[in-house]
Design a protein around this motif. Structure first.
Motif, mmCIF file in Angstrom:
data_model
loop_
_atom_site.group_PDB
_atom_site.id
_atom_site.type_symbol
_atom_site.label_atom_id
_atom_site.label_comp_id
_atom_site.label_asym_id
_atom_site.label_seq_id
_atom_site.Cartn_x
_atom_site.Cartn_y
_atom_site.Cartn_z
ATOM 1 N N ILE A 6 11.836 -35.806 -51.714
ATOM 2 C CA ILE A 6 10.607 -36.307 -51.085
ATOM 3 C C ILE A 6 9.418 -35.446 -51.485
ATOM 4 O O ILE A 6 8.350 -35.962 -51.815
ATOM 5 C CB ILE A 6 10.765 -36.368 -49.551
ATOM 6 N N GLU A 7 9.599 -34.125 -51.472
ATOM 7 C CA GLU A 7 8.505 -33.227 -51.866
ATOM 8 C C GLU A 7 8.139 -33.415 -53.336
ATOM 9 O O GLU A 7 6.960 -33.408 -53.698
ATOM 10 C CB GLU A 7 8.894 -31.767 -51.613
ATOM 11 N N THR A 8 9.153 -33.586 -54.180
ATOM 12 C CA THR A 8 8.907 -33.814 -55.610
ATOM 13 C C THR A 8 8.150 -35.120 -55.818
ATOM 14 O O THR A 8 7.198 -35.176 -56.593
ATOM 15 C CB THR A 8 10.238 -33.840 -56.382
ATOM 16 N N SER A 9 8.563 -36.167 -55.109
ATOM 17 C CA SER A 9 7.882 -37.459 -55.210
ATOM 18 C C SER A 9 6.437 -37.342 -54.751
ATOM 19 O O SER A 9 5.524 -37.878 -55.384
ATOM 20 C CB SER A 9 8.602 -38.511 -54.361
ATOM 21 N N ARG A 10 6.208 -36.640 -53.642
ATOM 22 C CA ARG A 10 4.854 -36.458 -53.127
ATOM 23 C C ARG A 10 3.986 -35.716 -54.128
ATOM 24 O O ARG A 10 2.846 -36.098 -54.390
ATOM 25 C CB ARG A 10 4.887 -35.702 -51.798
ATOM 26 N N LYS A 11 4.527 -34.660 -54.739
ATOM 27 C CA LYS A 11 3.771 -33.887 -55.733
ATOM 28 C C LYS A 11 3.433 -34.760 -56.953
ATOM 29 O O LYS A 11 2.340 -34.676 -57.496
ATOM 30 C CB LYS A 11 4.549 -32.649 -56.174
ATOM 31 N N PHE A 12 4.384 -35.588 -57.355
ATOM 32 C CA PHE A 12 4.151 -36.486 -58.482
ATOM 33 C C PHE A 12 3.019 -37.460 -58.170
ATOM 34 O O PHE A 12 2.099 -37.651 -58.968
ATOM 35 C CB PHE A 12 5.435 -37.237 -58.831
ATOM 36 N N LEU A 13 3.054 -38.080 -56.989
ATOM 37 C CA LEU A 13 2.010 -39.024 -56.598
ATOM 38 C C LEU A 13 0.659 -38.329 -56.453
ATOM 39 O O LEU A 13 -0.374 -38.892 -56.821
ATOM 40 C CB LEU A 13 2.396 -39.734 -55.298
ATOM 41 N N GLU A 14 0.642 -37.108 -55.932
ATOM 42 C CA GLU A 14 -0.601 -36.337 -55.840
ATOM 43 C C GLU A 14 -1.172 -36.071 -57.229
ATOM 44 O O GLU A 14 -2.383 -36.152 -57.440
ATOM 45 C CB GLU A 14 -0.362 -35.015 -55.121
ATOM 46 N N CYS A 15 -0.299 -35.748 -58.176
ATOM 47 C CA CYS A 15 -0.734 -35.500 -59.556
ATOM 48 C C CYS A 15 -1.372 -36.750 -60.150
ATOM 49 O O CYS A 15 -2.412 -36.674 -60.802
ATOM 50 C CB CYS A 15 0.448 -35.040 -60.396
ATOM 51 N N ILE A 16 -0.771 -37.905 -59.908
ATOM 52 C CA ILE A 16 -1.326 -39.166 -60.401
ATOM 53 C C ILE A 16 -2.709 -39.393 -59.791
ATOM 54 O O ILE A 16 -3.661 -39.707 -60.496
ATOM 55 C CB ILE A 16 -0.371 -40.340 -60.097
#
Length: 125
Positions: A6-16
């Motif tokens: 979940i944290e990895t997914s959140r970081k990915f979406l924040e990067c986008i």
């Protein structure tokens, strides 16, 4: 420390969102799941996106798309703004009339950016 999924997914979406990237592919590519992404930093850069069925025994859809940059550049003229002639007071006034809290309420980063960009470009005219 290892990040959770979940944290990895959140970081990915924040990067986008932080890099103002747009997701072009809208359809799921594997059993109803969105596993493939086509990201771009400019609207109109990628087009003719098509799912082409699976290859062999794979359960993944093939994705076909075109990069339109060269074709767009050949047809369009580059415009530049003359900031010496700009009326920044009027510009500030036009943008100040917008109730940003209401305009952006409940919107995500991508939608908020598109609304802001639209209003900014409208005020620029």
């Amino acid at each position: 420390m290892q990040l959770s999924c979940i944290e990895t997914s959140r970081k990915f979406l924040e990067c986008i969102d932080d890099n103002f990237l747009l997701q072009v592919l809208k359809d799921p590519t594997r059993r109803g799941a969105m596993l493939d992404l086509i990201l771009t930093n400019k609207e109109g850069l990628v087009g003719d996106v098509k799912l082409k069925g699976s290859l062999g025994c794979s359960d993944h859809e093939m994705v076909e798309f075109r990069i339109l940059r060269a074709a767009r550049r050949a047809r369009s003229k580059l415009t530049t703004l003359d900031f010496r002639r700009a009326d920044f007071g009027l510009f500030r006034d036009l943008l100040g009339r917008i109730s940003w809290d209401k305009a952006l309420e409940g919107k995500g980063a991508q939608d908020s950016w598109l609304i802001f960009k639209g209003d900014l470009l409208q005020a620029q005219k």
